[in-house]
Write a protein that holds these residues in place. Structure first.
Motif, PDB file in Angstrom:
ATOM      1  N   THR A 186     -42.439  58.025  78.898  1.00  0.00           N
ATOM      2  CA  THR A 186     -43.017  58.586  77.677  1.00  0.00           C
ATOM      3  C   THR A 186     -42.338  59.912  77.314  1.00  0.00           C
ATOM      4  O   THR A 186     -41.983  60.135  76.149  1.00  0.00           O
ATOM      5  CB  THR A 186     -44.543  58.760  77.862  1.00  0.00           C
ATOM      6  N   ASP A 209     -47.842  50.918  75.700  1.00  0.00           N
ATOM      7  CA  ASP A 209     -48.566  51.041  76.961  1.00  0.00           C
ATOM      8  C   ASP A 209     -50.045  51.076  76.591  1.00  0.00           C
ATOM      9  O   ASP A 209     -50.603  52.136  76.281  1.00  0.00           O
ATOM     10  CB  ASP A 209     -48.168  52.320  77.708  1.00  0.00           C
ATOM     11  N   ARG A 212     -52.579  52.045  80.633  1.00  0.00           N
ATOM     12  CA  ARG A 212     -52.979  53.264  81.349  1.00  0.00           C
ATOM     13  C   ARG A 212     -53.833  54.169  80.462  1.00  0.00           C
ATOM     14  O   ARG A 212     -53.504  54.390  79.293  1.00  0.00           O
ATOM     15  CB  ARG A 212     -51.735  54.036  81.826  1.00  0.00           C
ATOM     16  N   GLN A 218     -51.145  60.381  74.854  1.00  0.00           N
ATOM     17  CA  GLN A 218     -49.959  61.153  75.272  1.00  0.00           C
ATOM     18  C   GLN A 218     -48.823  60.969  74.259  1.00  0.00           C
ATOM     19  O   GLN A 218     -48.174  61.933  73.849  1.00  0.00           O
ATOM     20  CB  GLN A 218     -49.512  60.671  76.660  1.00  0.00           C
ATOM     21  N   ASP A 261     -42.651  52.447  73.895  1.00  0.00           N
ATOM     22  CA  ASP A 261     -43.127  52.948  75.187  1.00  0.00           C
ATOM     23  C   ASP A 261     -43.864  51.798  75.889  1.00  0.00           C
ATOM     24  O   ASP A 261     -44.698  51.129  75.282  1.00  0.00           O
ATOM     25  CB  ASP A 261     -44.100  54.115  74.938  1.00  0.00           C
TER      26      ASP A 261
HETATM   27 MG   LIG Z   1     -45.901  56.674  80.005  1.00  0.00          MG
END
Ligand SMILES: [Mg+2]
Ligand SMILES: Nc1nc2c(ncn2[C@@H]2O[C@H](COP(=O)(O)OP(=O)(O)OP(=O)(O)O)[C@@H](O)[C@H]2O)c(=O)[nH]1
Length: 367
Positions: A186, A209, A212, A218, A261
């Motif tokens: 990332t 992603d 997670r 993020q 990502d």
């Molecule tokens: Mg990541």
């Protein structure tokens, strides 16, 4: 970044040289004969210019000089001796194996892969085994051979990403970033996005992603800071669907590039590898980039080989090179994977991305 490896290699070369000096067999070697006096003098006599020739013509004739005698008087050491013996030493193949061990240990401890060390060993062998060599030349020979081997190991053809994207006819150019948990995917995407932006390439980020906790957040934070759009769905959504949305959006808005990502995974996790295969089938990326940590050394190389076998890699980014004291990973990587190293991650800021330069790497290694 390579300071540690540089010192270790220098130390190991010195140890090998000392052992060579102690253990090698002494050989008396005759230097080749000096050329005959007259020939040498002919060679050393400077050419006459036209002016000098003219002056000579007008000057009264002097008694011819006996140059042979004059030079012999001045330099009795050179012209006085016809041949000379020097002391050299040589080692057998068995001795070489033992000596090389000094170097081998240092290279192994500093993340240089075994196969790479074997190559270095083979390259150096004909220069040291059964060849009469003087002590002063041993160190030089090892250094030269190592420099040549490492230079060859680092001879990867790199990708000019800006040129690739700009020359891409069908927008968008799609890059998938993949790798193990926490390898820096990332953060690296944000750095690459910043690099593209600075080169006038428009891009958006795809938050694939969905697994997670806080991964989407993020990426969104990076998007906000870099003023880039982030295409996302909810946590638990199909990552391939997120990629599809992102690419459709880029197509409709004529965006140059989509950076995807993905969540961290091990190549041994079958379910997650299947998920990755689906992402690739849908997104059809122009570039599949493995993001691997430089500090994990041969593990990173192994990961690359495995990921390459499963999904076919195009390139690698080695992160955390700034905290990698050993420095051997990059040498192993290009040789073992034969994949170009697109960038080195050299810190946690957006500008901490570096295109690896062979010349610079060799210089920091002390060659
Ligand atoms: Mg990541
Ligand atoms: N020193 C240093 N730290 C880095 C570099 N690249 C990433 N990091 C740090 O590594 C940590 C993990 O980075 P992420 O970008 O979250 O890694 P990731 O691969 O996306 O992690 P997952 O999504 O959990 O698989 C963060 O603390 C980053 O700041 C680098 O080049 N140098």
């Amino acid at each position: 970044m390579f300071g540690f490896l540089k010192d270790k290699i220098k130390g190991a070369i010195k140890n090998v040289t000392d052992r060579f000096d102690k253990e090698a067999e002494v050989v008396e070697t005759k230097l080749p004969e000096e050329p005959k006096k007259e020939e040498k003098i002919k060679e050393t006599k400077p050419k006459e210019t036209n002016k000098e020739v003219k002056q000579k013509e007008t000057k009264p004739k002097e008694k011819p000089r006996d140059l042979v005698k004059e030079v012999a008087k001045e330099k009795p050491n050179i012209f006085g001796k016809i041949s000379q013996a020097i002391t050299t030493k040589k080692i057998s193949e068995l001795q070489y194996d033992e000596l090389f061990w000094e170097l081998e240990v240092e290279l192994l401890e500093n993340n240089v892969a075994f196969e790479v060390i074997e190559k270095i060993k083979e390259d150096l062998k004909p220069k040291l085994v059964d060849v009469p060599i003087s002590r002063s030349k041993v160190e030089e020979t090892i250094e030269e051979s190592l420099r040549d081997s490492i230079s060859e190991l680092l001879s990867f053809e790199n990708i000019d990403l800006i040129k690739e994207i700009k020359s891409n006819k069908e927008k968008p150019y799609v890059i998938t970033f993949l790798g193990t948990n926490g390898s820096g995917k990332t953060t690296t995407i944000a750095k690459v996005a910043n690099y593209l932006k600075n080169n006038n390439i428009s891009c958006i980020l795809a938050a694939a992603d969905t697994f997670r906790a806080a991964a989407i957040q993020q990426l969104e934070e990076h998007g906000k800071k870099l003023e880039l759009k982030v295409i996302k769905q909810d946590y638990g959504a199909d990552p391939a669907a997120v990629c599809f949305d992102a690419i459709s959006h880029a197509k409709s808005q004529h965006i140059d590039c989509v950076l995807i990502d993905t969540s961290g995974r091990l190549h041994s996790n079958k379910d997650l590898m299947r998920e990755l295969e689906k992402i690739i089938r849908i997104a059809k990326p122009n570039l599949k980039v493995l993001v691997a940590e430089s500090i994990t050394g041969n593990d990173a190389v192994e990961q690359a080989l495995q990921f390459n076998e499963s999904i076919g890699l195009d390139s690698v980014i080695l992160t955390k090179s700034d905290i990698d004291e050993k420095g051997g990973t990059i040498i192993s990587f290009s040789y073992m994977t034969k994949k170009p190293i697109l960038f080195l991650g050299i810190g946690q800021n957006y500008n901490d991305l570096k295109v690896p330069e062979k010349k610079e790497i060799l210089k920091t290694l002390g060659f």
